[in-house]
Structures are given as C-alpha cells and as structure tokens.
Motif scaffolding. Structure first.
Motif, PDB file in Angstrom:
ATOM      1  N   HIS A   1       0.825  -1.416  -0.106  1.00 60.02           N
ATOM      2  CA  HIS A   1      -0.007   0.064   0.031  1.00 60.02           C
ATOM      3  C   HIS A   1       0.800   1.202  -0.035  1.00 60.02           C
ATOM      4  CE1 HIS A   1      -2.672   3.181   1.699  1.00 60.02           C
ATOM      5  NE2 HIS A   1      -3.394   2.617   0.978  1.00 60.02           N
ATOM      6  N   ARG A   2       1.922   1.279   0.849  1.00 62.49           N
ATOM      7  CA  ARG A   2       2.855   2.493   0.808  1.00 62.49           C
ATOM      8  C   ARG A   2       3.505   2.783  -0.421  1.00 62.49           C
ATOM      9  NH1 ARG A   2       4.061   0.686   6.061  1.00 62.49           N
ATOM     10  NH2 ARG A   2       5.872  -0.523   5.432  1.00 62.49           N
TER      11      ARG A   2
ATOM     12  N   ALA B   1       1.857   6.556  -7.085  1.00 62.81           N
ATOM     13  CA  ALA B   1       0.642   7.375  -7.597  1.00 62.81           C
ATOM     14  C   ALA B   1       0.989   8.874  -7.277  1.00 62.81           C
ATOM     15  CB  ALA B   1      -0.709   6.915  -6.792  1.00 62.81           C
ATOM     16  N   ALA B   2       1.734   8.992  -6.333  1.00 60.64           N
ATOM     17  CA  ALA B   2       2.248  10.414  -6.071  1.00 60.64           C
ATOM     18  C   ALA B   2       3.162  11.115  -7.024  1.00 60.64           C
ATOM     19  CB  ALA B   2       2.714  10.693  -4.574  1.00 60.64           C
TER      20      ALA B   2
ATOM     21  N   GLU C   1     -13.320  10.761  -3.998  1.00 60.49           N
ATOM     22  CA  GLU C   1     -12.406  11.662  -3.189  1.00 60.49           C
ATOM     23  C   GLU C   1     -11.141  11.251  -4.036  1.00 60.49           C
ATOM     24  OE1 GLU C   1     -12.672  10.446   0.541  1.00 60.49           O
ATOM     25  OE2 GLU C   1     -11.093   8.924   0.470  1.00 60.49           O
ATOM     26  N   PRO C   2     -10.127  12.090  -4.018  1.00 61.44           N
ATOM     27  CA  PRO C   2      -8.695  11.738  -4.390  1.00 61.44           C
ATOM     28  C   PRO C   2      -8.126  10.509  -3.848  1.00 61.44           C
ATOM     29  CG  PRO C   2      -8.761  14.012  -3.560  1.00 61.44           C
ATOM     30  CD  PRO C   2      -9.919  13.383  -3.146  1.00 61.44           C
ATOM     31  N   GLY C   3      -7.477   9.838  -4.856  1.00 55.25           N
ATOM     32  CA  GLY C   3      -6.887   8.553  -4.232  1.00 55.25           C
ATOM     33  C   GLY C   3      -7.253   7.394  -4.949  1.00 55.25           C
ATOM     34  N   TRP C   4      -8.065   7.373  -6.046  1.00 57.01           N
ATOM     35  CA  TRP C   4      -8.470   6.425  -6.875  1.00 57.01           C
ATOM     36  C   TRP C   4      -7.149   5.579  -7.361  1.00 57.01           C
ATOM     37  CZ3 TRP C   4      -7.199   6.337 -11.802  1.00 57.01           C
ATOM     38  CH2 TRP C   4      -7.024   7.551 -12.574  1.00 57.01           C
TER      39      TRP C   4
ATOM     40  N   VAL D   1      -6.234   1.629  -7.282  1.00 59.56           N
ATOM     41  CA  VAL D   1      -6.132   0.567  -8.338  1.00 59.56           C
ATOM     42  C   VAL D   1      -4.640   0.152  -8.435  1.00 59.56           C
ATOM     43  CG1 VAL D   1      -5.949   0.697 -10.956  1.00 59.56           C
ATOM     44  CG2 VAL D   1      -7.867   1.804  -9.696  1.00 59.56           C
ATOM     45  N   LEU D   2      -3.484   0.956  -8.251  1.00 56.88           N
ATOM     46  CA  LEU D   2      -1.971   0.513  -8.300  1.00 56.88           C
ATOM     47  C   LEU D   2      -1.984  -0.630  -7.099  1.00 56.88           C
ATOM     48  CD1 LEU D   2      -0.208   3.700  -8.756  1.00 56.88           C
ATOM     49  CD2 LEU D   2      -0.315   1.658 -10.379  1.00 56.88           C
TER      50      LEU D   2
END
Length: 397
Positions: free
Chosen positions: A47-48, A54-55, A83-86, A90-91
């Motif tokens: 997840h990290r 993504a960032a 919200e942001p973060g999709w 997905v990644l």
C-alpha cells in the motif's frame, strides 16, 4: 469390447496427469498460505509503495488533468471514487495481483507450456504462448481495475451500495451468456463451417432438437492445442455451435453429430433456477462484504482508516477463496449429473449408441483423459464424470 487405452497409452496418460494431480492437491494450501502472507505481512508495504508511485505519477503526469481529451476521464474517475486516491487504490490492487502472478509464473509456465509440449498436447510457440498469457493478464488487470473503482468507489458514496451494485450485476449475470460467442474470439480465429453434408446434418439435427441457432463455426484452436472440442456459445439470437478444427479432423460425421447432440442436451437444461440462485447468492455475498468492510473499518484491520479501504481487498480475496473451496464440490456434483443427462439426451436424439461410444473413446484418446482419476479429485469438484464411467454407463449398441 476394445480396451479404451493400450498399456502404453495408459502409462503416457498417467505420466501426463500425475503432476496435475499433485498440483491439485497442493494448490489450495499454497493459495491459502499466500493469501495469509499478503494479509499478515505485505498489505502495508504494498500500500505504501502504491501511494508513493501514484504520487510520483501525479507530479509527472498531473498536466493530463487539464488537457481537453483526458480531463473528462479524470473528472469521471474522481466522481466515481468520491475523493482523491483512486490511482493509488488501483495500483495497490494491480501490484497485489502482479505479485501473485509473478510468484506462480514458473509453475504456470511449466504446467501450461512445458508439460503440454512434453506430452504432445500443445502446438504453441514460446511467442504465441507469451502473447496469450499477456492478453489474459491484461484482461485480468482491466477486470480488477473495474472492480476496485466500481465496488469500492460505490461503497464510499452509498450506504446501501451492496444493493445498488448487486441488483444490476445480478441481472447482468442472467443475460451474460449472450456474450459467450465473442469471448473466445480474443484468442482464436473462427470461420463458418462450409456448406456440405456435415452442416446439413447438423441443421437437421437441431431442427429435430427444436434448437434455434445463428451459425455453425469452426474455431482454429490447432494453433495452440491438439485437443478436440465442441460447444454451444450464446443464447437466443447469439447461440452458436462451435466445433474446433481438431474435432473435424479426428472424428467422423456421425461422431461429430454425437458430440453436437451432447452439447444440445445442455441447451435444454433448466438454467434459470441456477442463474436466479447465483444472482441471489451474489447479492448475499455483497451484503456480507459490506458487514466485513464495516467491521474492518471499526477495528482498523490491516491499517484501514475508513470504510471500504482498499487494503481490505486481500481479505475479500480470502473470503472468496474459502467460499469457492467449499462450494466447488457441490457445484461439481451437479455438473457431473448434468453431463450424464446430456449423454442420455444425445442418445435419445440420435439413437446412435455406437457413434456416441466411438466419439467418447476418440475424445479420451486424443485429449489424453484419465479413465479413472483419483476419487478425491472427482469429489473435489470435477465438472465432468471420469470418461471411463461415462463409457461404462452407455447402453449396449
């Protein structure tokens, strides 16, 4: 009666199937161990990593949010997710899938390519095999991305998301069979069966069976496999009879008609009760997932910080794996009985026991079917009865 296999053929079949049986015995434990490893150790690191990637992509490709063509896509995705973060979600899902795929890649290649070539069952080159694997992975990646955006995005926006999602998807399941003729075309070329005696006899047989169909197609599977196959694809106006090029090469006309008659028996099965039950089961499963996601959010499992946190996706995979493991023996038992009934239907339709027996014998020899697989494997969920039992159940010709 002529033996189904010579001793030499039987030895070859046992050598071919022995690794497959070992894999079938080990696979449930290996899959369970891997899911537990992901849940216990890898969820947070993956997840990290996904958030970081993504960032980075946002910094480098953020201009796409303002360009005329791609702006609409990003706006739609943001609205779907809520919200942001999709992108990170997905990644995360794709990286988890990639980790599992890479871990099992050597095993998959050995069983799907090396073992098949060693026993003369595959005609694929390394390039065509790799291309088919790539197509399969791309299809899986698309399905996973759609699942993440659709299910998790909807769950974040609607309290009764499971009902809003479950009802249309359940209805879609009821009609999804109409799309069957188009799926295999992603992998194999198809062309109409030429006019001639065989096509005429198939049309006459389907008239007798009162089955409407759109066409009879020849599927060119010999580019990848030496197995013979026949099946019906689609429903209503899309129903198609598909014969692969191997079956036309290996079987006589009477034997091809016997195979088609068997598949016609499946057309006359009462499918709606099973489809309705599957649709209701899907809605029940989504409701169970809703309860599970709420419990995870309340207790902060796997670092979850809110409801429908993407880090719960491996937990959902574990639940689905356990459900399939317990349901497969039951569904396999029903499937085997349907195969027997399709055999009986075919014999009533054609009245030709001898051709039907020859069709089964040739199919067993060409496809290297084990006439008597281990009983535990049958009970574990085999969809077809052992070929030896099917032949033994036929009436005398």
């Amino acid at each position: 009666m002529e033996p189904l296999f010579t001793p030499e053929q039987l030895a070859e079949i046992h050598a071919f199937h022995r690794p497959i049986y070992i894999r079938a015995a080990v696979a449930p434990f290996a899959n369970l161990a891997l899911l537990l490893l992901i849940l216990g150790v890898l969820v947070q690191p993956l997840h990290r990593l996904s958030v970081a990637i993504a960032a980075g992509l946002e910094r480098r490709l953020g201009f796409l949010r303002t360009t005329p063509v791609s702006r609409a896509f990003f706006h739609a995705m943001d609205r779907l997710w809520g919200e942001p973060g999709w992108g990170a979600a997905v990644l995360f899902a794709l990286s988890t899938h990639l980790f599992v795929s890479l871990l099992f890649l050597p095993v998959d290649v050995w069983f799907s390519y090396t073992l098949e070539h060693r026993h003369g069952m595959s005609t694929q080159t390394p390039a065509t095999f790799a291309y088919d694997m790539l197509k399969g992975q791309l299809m899986a990646a698309f399905a996973i991305s759609a699942l993440v955006i659709g299910m998790f995005g909807l769950a974040r926006k609607l309290r009764n998301w499971w009902l809003v999602l479950g009802v249309p998807v359940a209805l879609l399941l009821l009609i999804s069979g109409a799309l069957d003729p188009y799926r295999s075309r992603l992998f194999y070329k198809q062309k109409p069966l030429p006019d001639g005696p065989l096509r005429t006899r198939i049309v006459e047989l389907m008239d007798k069976a009162d089955i409407a169909f759109a066409d009879v197609l020849v599927e060119e599977t010999s580019v990848a496999s030496r197995r013979l196959q026949a099946y019906f694809a689609g429903q209503g106006p899309t129903r198609t009879i598909v014969l692969n090029d191997i079956i036309l090469k290996e079987l006589s006309e009477d034997e091809v008609l016997a195979a088609v008659a068997h598949e016609a028996g499946h057309v006359h099965e009462s499918k709606w009760p099973a489809r309705a039950a599957s649709s209701l089961a899907l809605v029940a499963l989504l409701f169970a997932l809703d309860r599970l996601l709420r419990l995870s959010a309340a207790r902060g499992w796997f670092g979850a910080t809110r409801f429908a946190d993407i880090r719960n996706l491996p937990l959902i995979s574990l639940l689905f794996f356990l459900l399939m493991l317990t349901a497969r023996p039951v569904s396999g038992a029903f499937s085997r009985e349907r195969e027997y009934e399709a055999d009986r239907y075919a014999l009533r339709l054609t009245g030709d026991v001898a051709s039907f027996r020859r069709m089964l014998v040739k199919a067993a020899r060409v496809n290297k079917m084990d006439p008597a697989p281990p009983r535990w494997l049958v009970l574990k969920g085999m969809s077809h009865p052992p070929i030896g039992e099917r032949i033994a159940s036929l009436p005398p010709s």
